[in-house]
Design a protein around this motif. Sequence first.
Motif, PDB file in Angstrom:
ATOM      1  N   GLU A 317      -6.368  -2.025  -4.004  1.00  0.00           N
ATOM      2  CA  GLU A 317      -4.842  -0.911  -3.844  1.00  0.00           C
ATOM      3  C   GLU A 317      -4.920   0.059  -4.955  1.00  0.00           C
ATOM      4  O   GLU A 317      -5.378  -0.394  -6.226  1.00  0.00           O
ATOM      5  N   VAL A 318      -4.498   1.096  -4.819  1.00  0.00           N
ATOM      6  CA  VAL A 318      -4.110   2.146  -5.892  1.00  0.00           C
ATOM      7  C   VAL A 318      -2.744   2.158  -5.977  1.00  0.00           C
ATOM      8  O   VAL A 318      -2.124   2.662  -5.081  1.00  0.00           O
ATOM      9  N   TRP A 319      -2.041   1.859  -7.042  1.00  0.00           N
ATOM     10  CA  TRP A 319      -0.729   1.964  -7.208  1.00  0.00           C
ATOM     11  C   TRP A 319      -0.491   3.403  -7.838  1.00  0.00           C
ATOM     12  O   TRP A 319      -1.136   3.790  -8.941  1.00  0.00           O
ATOM     13  N   ALA A 320       0.578   4.145  -7.220  1.00  0.00           N
ATOM     14  CA  ALA A 320       1.075   5.509  -7.863  1.00  0.00           C
ATOM     15  C   ALA A 320       2.559   5.224  -7.928  1.00  0.00           C
ATOM     16  O   ALA A 320       3.283   4.713  -7.162  1.00  0.00           O
ATOM     17  N   GLN A 321       3.155   6.425  -8.505  1.00  0.00           N
ATOM     18  CA  GLN A 321       4.390   6.433  -8.661  1.00  0.00           C
ATOM     19  C   GLN A 321       5.046   7.713  -7.912  1.00  0.00           C
ATOM     20  O   GLN A 321       4.378   8.662  -7.862  1.00  0.00           O
ATOM     21  N   VAL A 322       6.176   7.584  -7.281  1.00  0.00           N
ATOM     22  CA  VAL A 322       6.758   8.869  -6.997  1.00  0.00           C
ATOM     23  C   VAL A 322       7.287   9.835  -8.140  1.00  0.00           C
ATOM     24  O   VAL A 322       8.133   9.340  -8.585  1.00  0.00           O
ATOM     25  N   GLN A 323       6.699  11.042  -7.882  1.00  0.00           N
ATOM     26  CA  GLN A 323       7.093  11.773  -9.279  1.00  0.00           C
ATOM     27  C   GLN A 323       8.176  12.880  -8.832  1.00  0.00           C
ATOM     28  O   GLN A 323       8.638  13.791  -9.566  1.00  0.00           O
ATOM     29  N   ALA A 331       7.607  13.253  -0.212  1.00  0.00           N
ATOM     30  CA  ALA A 331       7.605  12.738  -1.429  1.00  0.00           C
ATOM     31  C   ALA A 331       6.138  12.982  -2.133  1.00  0.00           C
ATOM     32  O   ALA A 331       5.260  12.970  -1.355  1.00  0.00           O
ATOM     33  N   ILE A 332       6.015  13.427  -3.516  1.00  0.00           N
ATOM     34  CA  ILE A 332       4.847  13.526  -4.011  1.00  0.00           C
ATOM     35  C   ILE A 332       4.593  12.144  -4.792  1.00  0.00           C
ATOM     36  O   ILE A 332       5.178  11.947  -5.665  1.00  0.00           O
ATOM     37  N   LEU A 333       3.360  11.646  -4.706  1.00  0.00           N
ATOM     38  CA  LEU A 333       2.824  10.475  -5.428  1.00  0.00           C
ATOM     39  C   LEU A 333       1.707  11.030  -6.429  1.00  0.00           C
ATOM     40  O   LEU A 333       0.974  12.015  -6.443  1.00  0.00           O
ATOM     41  N   SER A 334       1.759  10.211  -7.392  1.00  0.00           N
ATOM     42  CA  SER A 334       0.883  10.752  -8.748  1.00  0.00           C
ATOM     43  C   SER A 334      -0.744  10.257  -8.408  1.00  0.00           C
ATOM     44  O   SER A 334      -1.071   9.563  -9.358  1.00  0.00           O
ATOM     45  N   ALA A 335      -1.172  10.088  -7.364  1.00  0.00           N
ATOM     46  CA  ALA A 335      -2.547   9.897  -7.025  1.00  0.00           C
ATOM     47  C   ALA A 335      -3.106  10.841  -6.042  1.00  0.00           C
ATOM     48  O   ALA A 335      -2.264  11.095  -4.993  1.00  0.00           O
ATOM     49  N   GLY A 336      -4.416  11.226  -6.404  1.00  0.00           N
ATOM     50  CA  GLY A 336      -5.033  12.124  -5.340  1.00  0.00           C
ATOM     51  C   GLY A 336      -6.548  11.831  -4.899  1.00  0.00           C
ATOM     52  O   GLY A 336      -6.966  10.874  -5.295  1.00  0.00           O
ATOM     53  N   ALA A 374      -1.357  14.436   3.180  1.00  0.00           N
ATOM     54  CA  ALA A 374      -2.623  15.349   2.629  1.00  0.00           C
ATOM     55  C   ALA A 374      -2.549  14.723   1.105  1.00  0.00           C
ATOM     56  O   ALA A 374      -1.920  14.069   0.570  1.00  0.00           O
ATOM     57  N   LEU A 375      -4.084  15.218   0.729  1.00  0.00           N
ATOM     58  CA  LEU A 375      -4.108  14.893  -0.732  1.00  0.00           C
ATOM     59  C   LEU A 375      -4.696  16.113  -1.407  1.00  0.00           C
ATOM     60  O   LEU A 375      -5.264  16.921  -0.808  1.00  0.00           O
ATOM     61  N   SER A 376      -4.050  16.435  -2.735  1.00  0.00           N
ATOM     62  CA  SER A 376      -4.683  17.430  -3.582  1.00  0.00           C
ATOM     63  C   SER A 376      -5.191  16.756  -4.753  1.00  0.00           C
ATOM     64  O   SER A 376      -5.361  15.276  -4.703  1.00  0.00           O
ATOM     65  N   ASP A 377      -5.871  17.144  -5.692  1.00  0.00           N
ATOM     66  CA  ASP A 377      -6.711  16.703  -6.830  1.00  0.00           C
ATOM     67  C   ASP A 377      -5.965  15.538  -7.499  1.00  0.00           C
ATOM     68  O   ASP A 377      -6.716  14.421  -7.599  1.00  0.00           O
ATOM     69  N   GLN A 378      -4.659  15.479  -7.668  1.00  0.00           N
ATOM     70  CA  GLN A 378      -3.907  14.470  -8.365  1.00  0.00           C
ATOM     71  C   GLN A 378      -2.745  14.197  -7.771  1.00  0.00           C
ATOM     72  O   GLN A 378      -1.924  13.347  -8.326  1.00  0.00           O
ATOM     73  N   HIS A 379      -2.529  14.514  -6.577  1.00  0.00           N
ATOM     74  CA  HIS A 379      -1.291  14.200  -5.975  1.00  0.00           C
ATOM     75  C   HIS A 379      -1.432  13.712  -4.486  1.00  0.00           C
ATOM     76  O   HIS A 379      -2.429  14.402  -3.590  1.00  0.00           O
ATOM     77  N   ALA A 380      -0.617  12.816  -4.027  1.00  0.00           N
ATOM     78  CA  ALA A 380      -0.588  12.416  -2.677  1.00  0.00           C
ATOM     79  C   ALA A 380       0.691  12.818  -2.007  1.00  0.00           C
ATOM     80  O   ALA A 380       1.627  12.883  -2.452  1.00  0.00           O
ATOM     81  N   HIS A 381       0.526  13.555  -0.664  1.00  0.00           N
ATOM     82  CA  HIS A 381       1.847  14.197  -0.129  1.00  0.00           C
ATOM     83  C   HIS A 381       2.168  13.178   0.903  1.00  0.00           C
ATOM     84  O   HIS A 381       1.646  13.196   1.981  1.00  0.00           O
ATOM     85  N   MET A 382       3.324  12.348   0.769  1.00  0.00           N
ATOM     86  CA  MET A 382       3.568  11.355   1.567  1.00  0.00           C
ATOM     87  C   MET A 382       4.961  11.987   2.197  1.00  0.00           C
ATOM     88  O   MET A 382       6.041  12.196   1.568  1.00  0.00           O
ATOM     89  N   VAL A 383       4.838  11.771   3.565  1.00  0.00           N
ATOM     90  CA  VAL A 383       6.005  11.823   4.495  1.00  0.00           C
ATOM     91  C   VAL A 383       6.512  10.913   4.864  1.00  0.00           C
ATOM     92  O   VAL A 383       6.198   9.701   4.754  1.00  0.00           O
TER      93      VAL A 383
END
Length: 431
Positions: A317-323, A331-336, A374-383
């Motif tokens: 798993e890769v854990w990210a934080q809701v930023q 919600a934008i997460l801190s992993a991309g 979607a993903l960008s370089d450093q972010h995950a776009h979570m709906v």
Amino acid sequence: MWTAGTDSDFELNAGCKGYPLSAEPCAVSELGQRGWHLLEDALAYPVAVLRRPALMHNLAWMQHFVQRKGVALAPHGKTTMSPELFRLQLQAGAWGLTFAHVHQLRVGLAAGAQRAIIANQLVSDADLDGLDFLLNQHPQARVWFLVDSLAQLAALTDWGARRNKARRWDVLLELGIAGYRTGCRTHEQALTLAQAMAASPVVRLGGVECYEGGLGRCDSAHDMQAVSALVRSVQALVQHIDAQQLWGDEQVLLSAGGSAVFDLVIPMLKLQVQSRPVQGVLRSGCYVTHDHWNYARYLKLVEAREGLSASLQPALEVWAQVQSVPEPGLAILSAGRRDLSFDQCMPMPVRWAARGQSGEGAMQATPGSWKVQALSDQHAHMVFDAEGVWPQVGDRVALGISHPCTTFDKWRWMAVIEDDGRISGAISTHF
């Protein structure tokens, strides 16, 4: 404390993504002594983790599977490139390890492998020089690589002449599939090559190899038919080679096996020939951590064909934080893309913990509407469904992945955690 038993420790420090900048450096083997807990935000987000109970279950399950089938296991090391995991696989009973090229082999031999298959063709001087160097460093090791053409055999001969080397390489003849990757396309080509190898002073024909993974469509009827045709083709070739007494070793190696339809190649690996004993070698690699989508859906078909109720478990798993929650339903997460696999599908939110919660029951299954769009370089776009549970800034979300190979190569290390989030160890990677 969890340990994989390492002879040469890897230092974790502020230069390792996910390791806290304010923490003192420590060896991989010492991380479990820190008393850190994932949900106490001890590590910086994003952080890749391996769930120890699932990892150990997978190691034991696959070893039991091959033992039950009467074949050997040489896990593909390119999946993890982790010496700690290599040692665990060897300790669990793996016959050897598999690699894609000589650089990867170096890590496997240093981790203790005594047998290895390079499931690829070696042609260049640099690769042959490197393999020669490693075999001189590890004289007890046996290493086989693939040959699929007279042109490659000529390159091996030319290398020996120019280097003034009497090295005789252990090789496997690769039978390929039209339109796919490497390998001889016809039996005629393969037999001509086998005859040339039998007459060559620079190679020792040790067996036959193929790769069936590209045939899989996650349709059991199709997959069984397609892979069975490949199995029959390899079996016929092996019998022809045996009838002409072209083998160069006392034992014949037959090798196949990706991570999707690995059960379907067992009949090929169990083939017997008249002239000498046969060792079947399965090369699956992704089983060690499994995944949350692609191999998971293939595994359901394996379970149905094998009559199993359960088998491998997702461990990575890769854990990210809701930023940020900048608008309803997003919600934008801190992993991309720099942190996660995305070549087969988007990462999947599988567990979450609210900000500040770390006790028993803090980890929960994610609501069904939470999806990475979607993903960008450093972010995950979570709906998410704005009428349901909203993620809040500071919440932690575990992202499940598909195709572990392309997540492992984004991390120099991964924390090993218990199911409650306690950090009990770590592994290093060497891509």
